[in-house]
Motif scaffolding. Structure first.
Motif, PDB file in Angstrom:
ATOM      1  N   ASP A   1      22.656 -22.035  17.796  1.00 21.32           N
ATOM      2  CA  ASP A   1      22.667 -21.377  18.883  1.00 21.32           C
ATOM      3  C   ASP A   1      23.895 -21.094  19.767  1.00 21.32           C
ATOM      4  O   ASP A   1      23.857 -20.727  20.889  1.00 21.32           O
ATOM      5  CB  ASP A   1      21.378 -21.604  20.185  1.00 21.32           C
ATOM      6  N   MET A   2      24.986 -21.785  19.094  1.00 17.31           N
ATOM      7  CA  MET A   2      26.380 -21.586  19.977  1.00 17.31           C
ATOM      8  C   MET A   2      26.815 -20.280  19.766  1.00 17.31           C
ATOM      9  O   MET A   2      26.649 -19.522  18.927  1.00 17.31           O
ATOM     10  CB  MET A   2      27.450 -22.598  19.098  1.00 17.31           C
TER      11      MET A   2
ATOM     12  N   ALA B   1      22.881 -13.148  14.939  1.00 12.14           N
ATOM     13  CA  ALA B   1      21.990 -11.847  15.185  1.00 12.14           C
ATOM     14  C   ALA B   1      20.851 -11.977  15.824  1.00 12.14           C
ATOM     15  O   ALA B   1      20.157 -11.487  16.615  1.00 12.14           O
ATOM     16  CB  ALA B   1      21.998 -10.958  14.058  1.00 12.14           C
ATOM     17  N   ASP B   2      19.935 -12.916  15.577  1.00 12.38           N
ATOM     18  CA  ASP B   2      18.785 -13.306  15.980  1.00 12.38           C
ATOM     19  C   ASP B   2      18.841 -14.378  17.139  1.00 12.38           C
ATOM     20  O   ASP B   2      17.851 -15.009  17.325  1.00 12.38           O
ATOM     21  CB  ASP B   2      17.747 -13.779  14.824  1.00 12.38           C
ATOM     22  N   HIS B   3      19.745 -14.599  17.663  1.00 13.56           N
ATOM     23  CA  HIS B   3      19.946 -15.314  18.883  1.00 13.56           C
ATOM     24  C   HIS B   3      18.892 -15.323  19.992  1.00 13.56           C
ATOM     25  O   HIS B   3      18.465 -13.967  20.366  1.00 13.56           O
ATOM     26  CB  HIS B   3      21.312 -15.157  19.745  1.00 13.56           C
ATOM     27  N   PRO B   4      18.226 -16.214  20.100  1.00 13.01           N
ATOM     28  CA  PRO B   4      16.856 -16.254  21.287  1.00 13.01           C
ATOM     29  C   PRO B   4      17.197 -15.917  22.543  1.00 13.01           C
ATOM     30  O   PRO B   4      16.431 -15.334  23.295  1.00 13.01           O
ATOM     31  CB  PRO B   4      16.413 -17.658  21.014  1.00 13.01           C
ATOM     32  N   ARG B   5      18.437 -15.887  23.163  1.00  7.49           N
ATOM     33  CA  ARG B   5      18.703 -15.582  24.462  1.00  7.49           C
ATOM     34  C   ARG B   5      19.715 -14.376  24.501  1.00  7.49           C
ATOM     35  O   ARG B   5      19.705 -13.832  25.839  1.00  7.49           O
ATOM     36  CB  ARG B   5      19.527 -16.809  25.117  1.00  7.49           C
ATOM     37  N   PHE B   6      20.594 -14.080  23.542  1.00 10.17           N
ATOM     38  CA  PHE B   6      21.471 -13.058  23.832  1.00 10.17           C
ATOM     39  C   PHE B   6      21.324 -11.741  23.119  1.00 10.17           C
ATOM     40  O   PHE B   6      20.797 -11.905  21.858  1.00 10.17           O
ATOM     41  CB  PHE B   6      22.936 -13.535  23.524  1.00 10.17           C
ATOM     42  N   GLY B   7      21.307 -10.622  23.728  1.00 11.20           N
ATOM     43  CA  GLY B   7      21.191  -9.459  23.080  1.00 11.20           C
ATOM     44  C   GLY B   7      22.568  -8.373  22.968  1.00 11.20           C
ATOM     45  O   GLY B   7      23.502  -8.900  22.563  1.00 11.20           O
ATOM     46  N   ASP B   8      22.594  -7.390  23.460  1.00 10.25           N
ATOM     47  CA  ASP B   8      23.663  -6.441  23.497  1.00 10.25           C
ATOM     48  C   ASP B   8      24.652  -6.667  24.415  1.00 10.25           C
ATOM     49  O   ASP B   8      25.753  -6.055  24.339  1.00 10.25           O
ATOM     50  CB  ASP B   8      23.106  -4.881  23.364  1.00 10.25           C
TER      51      ASP B   8
ATOM     52  N   ALA C   1      30.770 -10.676  10.791  1.00 11.12           N
ATOM     53  CA  ALA C   1      29.469 -10.356  11.432  1.00 11.12           C
ATOM     54  C   ALA C   1      28.378 -10.087  10.236  1.00 11.12           C
ATOM     55  O   ALA C   1      27.444 -10.793  10.015  1.00 11.12           O
ATOM     56  CB  ALA C   1      29.381  -9.013  12.307  1.00 11.12           C
ATOM     57  N   LYS C   2      28.796  -9.264   9.429  1.00 12.26           N
ATOM     58  CA  LYS C   2      27.669  -9.149   8.272  1.00 12.26           C
ATOM     59  C   LYS C   2      27.544 -10.107   7.204  1.00 12.26           C
ATOM     60  O   LYS C   2      26.481 -10.393   7.141  1.00 12.26           O
ATOM     61  CB  LYS C   2      27.995  -7.555   7.394  1.00 12.26           C
ATOM     62  N   PRO C   3      28.598 -10.670   6.605  1.00 12.97           N
ATOM     63  CA  PRO C   3      28.426 -11.939   5.637  1.00 12.97           C
ATOM     64  C   PRO C   3      27.413 -13.092   6.268  1.00 12.97           C
ATOM     65  O   PRO C   3      26.814 -13.596   5.489  1.00 12.97           O
ATOM     66  CB  PRO C   3      29.760 -12.271   5.278  1.00 12.97           C
ATOM     67  N   PHE C   4      27.745 -13.277   7.581  1.00 14.85           N
ATOM     68  CA  PHE C   4      26.861 -14.490   8.113  1.00 14.85           C
ATOM     69  C   PHE C   4      25.963 -14.056   9.035  1.00 14.85           C
ATOM     70  O   PHE C   4      25.296 -14.968   9.634  1.00 14.85           O
ATOM     71  CB  PHE C   4      28.105 -15.331   9.080  1.00 14.85           C
ATOM     72  N   GLY C   5      25.414 -12.876   8.924  1.00 14.59           N
ATOM     73  CA  GLY C   5      24.293 -12.551   9.869  1.00 14.59           C
ATOM     74  C   GLY C   5      24.817 -12.631  11.369  1.00 14.59           C
ATOM     75  O   GLY C   5      23.752 -13.322  12.246  1.00 14.59           O
ATOM     76  N   LEU C   6      25.801 -12.336  11.874  1.00  9.71           N
ATOM     77  CA  LEU C   6      26.104 -12.498  13.083  1.00  9.71           C
ATOM     78  C   LEU C   6      26.197 -11.204  13.889  1.00  9.71           C
ATOM     79  O   LEU C   6      26.280  -9.969  13.396  1.00  9.71           O
ATOM     80  CB  LEU C   6      27.673 -13.221  13.303  1.00  9.71           C
ATOM     81  N   ARG C   7      26.431 -11.346  15.263  1.00 15.68           N
ATOM     82  CA  ARG C   7      26.725 -10.048  16.061  1.00 15.68           C
ATOM     83  C   ARG C   7      27.780 -10.352  17.241  1.00 15.68           C
ATOM     84  O   ARG C   7      27.999 -11.369  17.337  1.00 15.68           O
ATOM     85  CB  ARG C   7      25.365  -9.399  16.812  1.00 15.68           C
ATOM     86  N   TYR C   8      28.306  -9.233  17.383  1.00  9.72           N
ATOM     87  CA  TYR C   8      29.387  -9.499  18.454  1.00  9.72           C
ATOM     88  C   TYR C   8      29.227  -8.500  19.704  1.00  9.72           C
ATOM     89  O   TYR C   8      28.902  -7.344  19.543  1.00  9.72           O
ATOM     90  CB  TYR C   8      30.902  -9.613  18.022  1.00  9.72           C
ATOM     91  N   VAL C   9      29.728  -9.025  20.984  1.00  7.80           N
ATOM     92  CA  VAL C   9      29.619  -8.186  22.037  1.00  7.80           C
ATOM     93  C   VAL C   9      30.779  -8.004  22.910  1.00  7.80           C
ATOM     94  O   VAL C   9      31.674  -9.124  22.666  1.00  7.80           O
ATOM     95  CB  VAL C   9      28.336  -8.451  22.901  1.00  7.80           C
ATOM     96  N   PRO C  10      30.932  -7.090  23.984  1.00  5.85           N
ATOM     97  CA  PRO C  10      32.444  -7.179  24.753  1.00  5.85           C
ATOM     98  C   PRO C  10      32.289  -8.633  25.706  1.00  5.85           C
ATOM     99  O   PRO C  10      31.236  -9.008  25.790  1.00  5.85           O
ATOM    100  CB  PRO C  10      32.067  -6.110  25.386  1.00  5.85           C
ATOM    101  N   HIS C  11      33.469  -8.940  25.842  1.00  7.10           N
ATOM    102  CA  HIS C  11      33.549 -10.423  26.274  1.00  7.10           C
ATOM    103  C   HIS C  11      33.038 -10.338  27.960  1.00  7.10           C
ATOM    104  O   HIS C  11      33.974  -9.255  28.448  1.00  7.10           O
ATOM    105  CB  HIS C  11      34.801 -10.851  26.072  1.00  7.10           C
ATOM    106  N   PRO C  12      32.590 -10.759  28.209  1.00  7.49           N
ATOM    107  CA  PRO C  12      32.081 -10.886  29.838  1.00  7.49           C
ATOM    108  C   PRO C  12      33.424 -11.146  30.826  1.00  7.49           C
ATOM    109  O   PRO C  12      33.506 -10.645  31.724  1.00  7.49           O
ATOM    110  CB  PRO C  12      31.036 -11.793  30.137  1.00  7.49           C
ATOM    111  N   VAL C  13      34.292 -12.030  30.334  1.00  2.57           N
ATOM    112  CA  VAL C  13      35.303 -12.253  31.108  1.00  2.57           C
ATOM    113  C   VAL C  13      36.556 -11.427  30.780  1.00  2.57           C
ATOM    114  O   VAL C  13      36.938 -11.026  29.545  1.00  2.57           O
ATOM    115  CB  VAL C  13      36.108 -13.603  30.788  1.00  2.57           C
TER     116      VAL C  13
END
Length: 302
Positions: A240-241, A177-184, A254-266
């Motif tokens: 950061d992978m 969720a706090d990835h330094p390069r990726f957002g929404d 997402a919630k248990p591991f502090g992650l986020r997910y976004v629509p796939h760009p491909v």
């Protein structure tokens, strides 16, 4: 050959040898001595005029004729077993039935919490065990009555099987969720330039997604490959992978591991997740009940 010349027990030994490929394992499973199993095989060889199984370094390998007999004999024995064990009705509240369900590790993560909660309320004596779709010959095991249901994308289960769509599955990109390069959102360029953890799962819908990405000419920087999804949440939360994962898996992690997910760009195709059962248990009350529970909990979604 007349059926009166065949001892049904010989066919039971034949079917188990197809599954186990070792005389010792069949003897243990059927509660027989190894000489008794060998004697049964010798009798069947004489009756059918074929070696049926040949000893190799990998165990007892079936001959071509034995392979031709495998499906019809397995189906016939399963039908007999199902008929003899059939009850006129199934009472989940009093049953101590054990069900075996074929699914992947993603399936276990997504389906089992809700399913086991429902069974605790509706069928407190019922138990469930799971087997990996890729770890066994799922078709043979379901034909033999060893696996009651299977869930997933399973194109090998066609002739002799029923199926019902549960939902359509799309793929997303997941990262901490706090990835330094990726957002929404994530661009194709960002996706290609990121460090990836990739799950290698041949014969599954996820493997098809990897093939689609490669066909589109996108070269990922794969830093890590793993054989299953179980550790992916832990890995992403501490690095950061990023990973390409099914959306419903991402929803659970997402919630248990502090992650986020976004629509796939491909642009990846959606895959249908179905529930499968063999024709011989289509009208079996217990199987009908379990199928109904699974569909009520997870079916009908887009």
């Amino acid at each position: 050959m007349d059926l009166k010349d065949i001892d049904l027990n010989l066919l039971v030994v034949f079917n188990e040898l197809l599954m186990e490929r070792r005389v010792s394992a069949v003897a243990e499973k059927l509660g027989l001595t190894q000489p008794a199993v060998s004697n049964a095989l010798a009798r069947l060889r004489r009756l059918l005029g074929d070696d049926l199984f040949l000893r190799t370094s990998r165990g007892m390998e079936p001959t071509e004729y034995a392979s031709q007999l495998a499906e019809p004999i397995g189906y016939a024995l399963g039908t007999i077993r199902s008929t003899l064990n059939r009850r006129s009705e199934f009472d989940p509240l009093t049953s101590d039935r054990k069900f075996t369900v074929g699914m992947t590790d993603i399936g276990e993560i997504y389906f089992l919490p809700g399913l086991m909660d429902a069974l605790a309320r509706q069928a407190p004596g019922v138990t469930v065990s799971t087997v990996r779709n890729t770890a066994i010959n799922l078709r043979d095991e379901m034909e033999a009555g060893h696996v009651d249901l299977a869930v997933g994308l399973l194109p090998q289960l066609k002739s002799g099987f029923f199926q019902r769509r549960l939902f359509q599955q799309r793929y997303v990109c997941m990262f901490r969720a706090d990835h330094p390069r990726f957002g929404d959102a994530l661009s194709v360029a960002q996706f290609a330039g990121a460090d990836h953890v990739v799950v290698i799962s041949p014969g599954t819908g996820h493997a098809r997604m990897d093939e689609t990405i490669e066909r589109k000419g996108i070269q990922r920087k794969v830093r890590l490959t793993v054989p299953h999804f179980v550790a992916v949440g832990h890995i992403l939360s501490n690095s950061d992978m990023i990973a390409t994962v099914p959306e419903r898996y991402a929803m659970q992690c997402a919630k248990p591991f502090g992650l986020r997910y976004v629509p796939h760009p491909v642009a990846l195709p959606e895959v249908g997740i179905n529930i499968f059962w063999h024709a011989k248990v289509h009208k079996e009350p217990a199987n009908q009940w379990l199928r109904g529970v699974v569909f009520e909990l997870f079916g009908g979604g887009a």
